[in-house]
Design an enzyme around this catalytic site. Structure first.
Site, PDB file in Angstrom:
ATOM      1  N   ASP A 183       0.784  -1.331   0.065  1.00  0.00           N
ATOM      2  CA  ASP A 183       0.111  -0.004   0.045  1.00  0.00           C
ATOM      3  C   ASP A 183       1.008   1.235  -0.049  1.00  0.00           C
ATOM      4  OD1 ASP A 183      -1.550  -2.176   0.618  1.00  0.00           O
ATOM      5  OD2 ASP A 183      -2.926  -0.839   1.805  1.00  0.00           O
ATOM      6  N   LYS A 246      -6.960   3.564  -3.720  1.00  0.00           N
ATOM      7  CA  LYS A 246      -7.277   3.426  -2.570  1.00  0.00           C
ATOM      8  C   LYS A 246      -7.473   5.043  -2.030  1.00  0.00           C
ATOM      9  CE  LYS A 246      -5.190   1.958   2.235  1.00  0.00           C
ATOM     10  NZ  LYS A 246      -3.960   1.275   2.992  1.00  0.00           N
ATOM     11  N   LYS A 282     -10.090   0.164  -2.781  1.00  0.00           N
ATOM     12  CA  LYS A 282     -10.153   0.030  -1.400  1.00  0.00           C
ATOM     13  C   LYS A 282     -10.344   1.335  -0.659  1.00  0.00           C
ATOM     14  CE  LYS A 282      -7.124  -1.255   2.324  1.00  0.00           C
ATOM     15  NZ  LYS A 282      -5.682  -1.688   2.723  1.00  0.00           N
TER      16      LYS A 282
END
Lengths: 346, 481
Positions: A183, A246, A282
């Site tokens: 991430d 995300k 996400k």
């Protein structure tokens, strides 16, 4: 996706028009997938990228929020609710990202991920645990033999304020320790100052480092200021090869919201329509209970499409959400509420 | 993953539907002299209830009651006192909102989410808004001493039964008039629940009188010599008949009639939200909206993209049981209306337009028409000219802003229009050039009690809502006329 960090043209890319190339030079390429010409042209150089992002249709906040509010009124009951709860559990990236994280804390989180509800063993497992790079080895050991992902934040999370060398090293640290998902954060300062080429290059470079490891690109939408910027950053991350887009680090308020997630789901849907590639979304931060999670799933269902109702293509970045999902799951099965003392703290 | 939403029906019992309803005259519920009408649940096609209807004698009595209430009481009390009654009614609607939403959906066929989230809250909001004006009329811009007109005769349609009642009754009462109102034949129930709220608010007898019935009752009401002001919402044909029969009568008239609104999408529009606005513009309330955006005018350069996105969005709409909380598209109000919509849509086929129907399962009972989009529509076709009043969208294209204005204005109607562009100057230019009473920019079908609503040309005259709407119920003349 190629697995190398290539600076030159790949042989299998369509021919590009170089006429518009300017002083900023070529952008870093990590992805060698065949893109339709207008998308391939968008990444020839920074000025092309800027023109492409500026040419995206605007976002009207009133209409966007109206659609989100409308979808939030869907009433999900009975079997469809239980189905949603199980799906949501299987989509959780169970997260701990604190300065106070210890091996003990990470082990207990991993145990929770393996067996979210020890009293109800058939409860689905979560998608992944998400930790800082130095905790990846601990998590990997605790999750050995499962198919639960080990996600690590990287690239000077959460601010992204460091050199590219440090960010590459940070990413390698995570992957070498066993991370199966990374991430990363984008450089919001570069994005907001119009330096989209730098943002693109960083994402593409990190994707190159990641190789087959799936890369989630955190846009930190709470710092981008406008929905137009969220759309631009989403396309930027998709063009640069991010597997996921995300919303947030969880360190900035507001974190994930329904309208921002709607916008990102629209981006991956449009990306699919134009390229045939499935990219993932996400939302992270601020999703604390089952009701919220179901609202997100309704949005996935109706904005992106049923195909995205899959942990491979949608995740929740959350910590306290899981316990509420477990309590609601028990309620659905037993017909009465249990209470927080019957689910494990993590 | 397949994820079917389980049925989530609102409970019909909440509506407390009675087997029979009576008219409301002079503060009391009583039988009319007309024959009972049967009202159906359009969602199932089954009988919902029976309603006593008025005769011309009942119209006489109701108008006399309204006149007496005006003379003896309503014209004597202060604006602040009138405001208190209106606030009470507004709160009464809010308190019984859930019941009213169920009644509205059962009687009208619209999805419960619309009656719950739009019709009922907005009806309450209209009473709240006008309650605030009741003691401030001298500041509304109609001179220092505006006065009421007397007795208002009002006729309302079936598409927003309670909301239209609120649009009519609230400004009339706030301005100091008394009211005789006739609801539509197919949707008399929610206004009779409103009558209970009005009675509970201790409104003096005769201030509001409600006469269910068919067109003959409406005709007797608007032509009644005791009526000082006529307000009508409905079809252009009936509006024209009312206007000609009232010519020379001295009655003040406002008419809110049909429409064939253009929803204009420029190539620099926020495309995703424009698609939402198109959907909301024509499929809200099954398209049974006088200001519906029934003509999509889309710039040629983005037409293909917009129509493709529109079709994929329409494929996600959920048509079915109006009582299900997840239903997006409910039932058409009546078999008659369904046959009108079907006939006009068939004319689109006959005239060479290309029909696309959303892939919705059509329930096997009740009155349903799936969302329909016609492309390759030319301005000469009936589907581009006539008000369909159903979920049928005609797509036309344009090349330049001037062409968009010319095509948008090329209609006998002029109720509303929509403009979609990120360019502010273009919004202002289009708003000035469009011959429509309401122009929405980057949104559609938004209603607020503070915003005036009304038409150009054959869409009627007079405004409802805002200070301009109050003006329709006020005069400056000393004799009150």
């Amino acid at each position: 996706m190629s697995t190398t960090n290539v600076q030159d043209d790949s042989q299998n890319r369509p021919a590009r028009n170089r006429a518009g190339q300017d002083v900023t030079g070529e952008l870093t390429r990590a992805s060698a997938g065949i893109l339709p010409a207008h998308l391939a042209d968008a990444t020839v150089d920074e000025s092309s990228l800027k023109r492409f992002l500026a040419g995206l249709p605007g976002v009207d906040p009133v209409g966007l929020e109206q659609r989100s509010a409308g979808l939030a009124t869907r009433s999900i009951k009975r079997a469809s609710k239980l189905q949603a709860i199980d799906l949501a559990i299987s989509m959780v990236d169970l997260t701990t990202l604190e300065g106070a994280d210890t091996p003990g804390k990470v082990k207990s989180l991993a145990a929770k991920a393996r067996r979210p509800d020890p009293d109800v063993p058939e409860t689905p497992t979560v998608a992944a645990v998400c930790v800082y790079p130095d905790m990846v080895a601990t998590a990997a050991a605790a999750l050995a033999g499962t198919d639960i992902g080990i996600a690590s934040v990287a690239t000077a999370f959460p601010s992204g304020r460091s050199s590219l060398q440090i960010k590459i090293a940070d990413t390698k640290l995570a992957i070498d320790a066993g991370a199966t998902e990374v991430d990363m954060v984008i450089d919001r300062g570069a994005f907001l100052s119009g330096n989209v080429g730098k943002v693109f290059d960083e994402i593409a470079t990190i994707k190159g480092v990641c190789g087959d490891t799936r890369l989630k690109v955190i846009l930190e939408t709470g710092e981008l200021g406008t929905y137009d910027n969220v759309r631009k950053a989403s396309w930027l991350a998709l063009l640069a090869g991010g597997d996921f887009i995300k919303t947030s680090t969880g360190k900035i308020s507001p974190a994930a919201t329904l309208p921002v997630t709607q916008l990102m789901l629209t981006a991956v849907r449009d990306w699919f329509d134009e390229t045939g590639e499935l990219r993932a979304v996400k939302p992270a931060g601020g999703i604390r209970n089952t009701k919220d999670a179901i609202r997100y799933l309704v949005m996935v269902h109706e904005v992106a499409g049923p195909q995205w109702l899959d942990p491979f293509l949608f995740r929740f970045g959350a910590s306290s959400l899981l316990n509420d999902l477990l309590m609601q799951r028990r309620t659905q099965l037993s017909g009465h509420y249990s209470g927080p003392n019957y689910v494990t703290v993590d | 993953m397949d994820w079917e939403y389980a049925p989530a029906p609102e409970s019909a019992a909440i509506g407390r539907i009675k087997p029979r309803y009576q008219m409301f005259v002079d503060g009391a519920f009583r039988d009319g002299r007309g024959s009972d009408l049967v009202t159906l649940n359009p969602g199932t096609g089954e009988q919902l209830s029976t309603v006593s209807t008025a005769s011309s004698e009942d119209v006489d009595e109701a108008v006399a009651a309204a006149r007496a209430a005006y003379d003896k009481y309503w014209s004597k009390i202060s604006g602040a006192e009138r405001g208190k009654y209106l606030f009470r009614i507004a709160r009464g609607i809010a308190e019984r909102a859930r019941e009213l939403a169920v009644v509205e959906t059962l009687d009208n066929g619209k999805p419960i989410k619309e009656s719950r989230d739009v019709d009922i809250p907005t009806a309450s909001a209209h009473f709240f808004y006008h309650a605030g004006w009741a003691d401030k009329l001298e500041y509304a811009g109609f001179g220092p001493r505006p006065r009421a007109l007397g007795v208002a005769g009002q006729v309302i349609p079936w598409n927003f039964p309670l909301l239209m009642a609120a649009w009519k009754i609230a400004p009339a009462l706030a301005a100091g008039n008394t009211v005789v109102i006739k609801p539509a034949e197919t949707t008399p129930l929610s206004i009779l629940v409103l009558a209970e709220i009005i009675a509970d608010a201790d409104l003096p007898p005769g201030v509001v009188n409600i006469l269910p019935g068919a067109g003959d009752v409406g005709s007797a009401l608007v032509n009644h010599r005791g009526v000082d002001k006529v307000a009508f919402t409905g079809s252009t044909a009936v509006g024209k008949a009312i206007q000609s029969s009232l010519a020379g009568s001295g009655k003040k008239v406002t008419l809110e009639l049909g429409g064939k609104a253009a929803n204009i999408v420029f190539d620099d529009a926020p495309i995703d939200q424009a698609v939402e606005g198109i959907v909301n513009g024509i499929f809200f309330n099954q398209g049974q909206v006088c200001c519906a955006g029934s003509r999509l005018l889309v710039q040629e350069s983005v037409a293909e993209e917009v129509v493709a996105k529109l079709k994929s969005r329409l494929a996600t709409l959920r048509m079915g049981d109006p009582m299900d909380k997840n239903t997006d598209i409910g039932a058409i109000n009546s078999a008659l209306q369904l046959s009108r919509v079907s006939a006009l849509a068939d004319s689109g086929d006959d005239e060479g337009a290309e029909r696309w129907t959303a892939p919705c399962a059509v329930p096997d009972r009740g009155f349903y028409f799936p969302p329909t989009v016609f492309s390759n529509v030319s301005p000469a076709m009936r589907i581009a000219r006539e008000e369909i009043f159903g979920p049928v969208l005609s797509v036309l294209t344009f090349r330049t802003p001037d062409e968009a204005v010319a095509k948008a204005n090329n209609t006998p109607y002029g109720l509303s229009a929509g403009v979609w562009t990120e360019k502010g100057s273009r919004i202002l230019g289009m708003a000035a050039a469009l011959r429509a009473g309401v122009v929405w920019a980057n949104t559609f079908n938004r209603f607020d009690p503070a915003a005036s609503f009304g038409g150009y040309k054959e869409s009627g005259f007079g405004r409802e809502g805002g200070p301009a709407g109050l003006g329709a119920y006020l005069t400056n003349a000393e004799d009150g006329n």
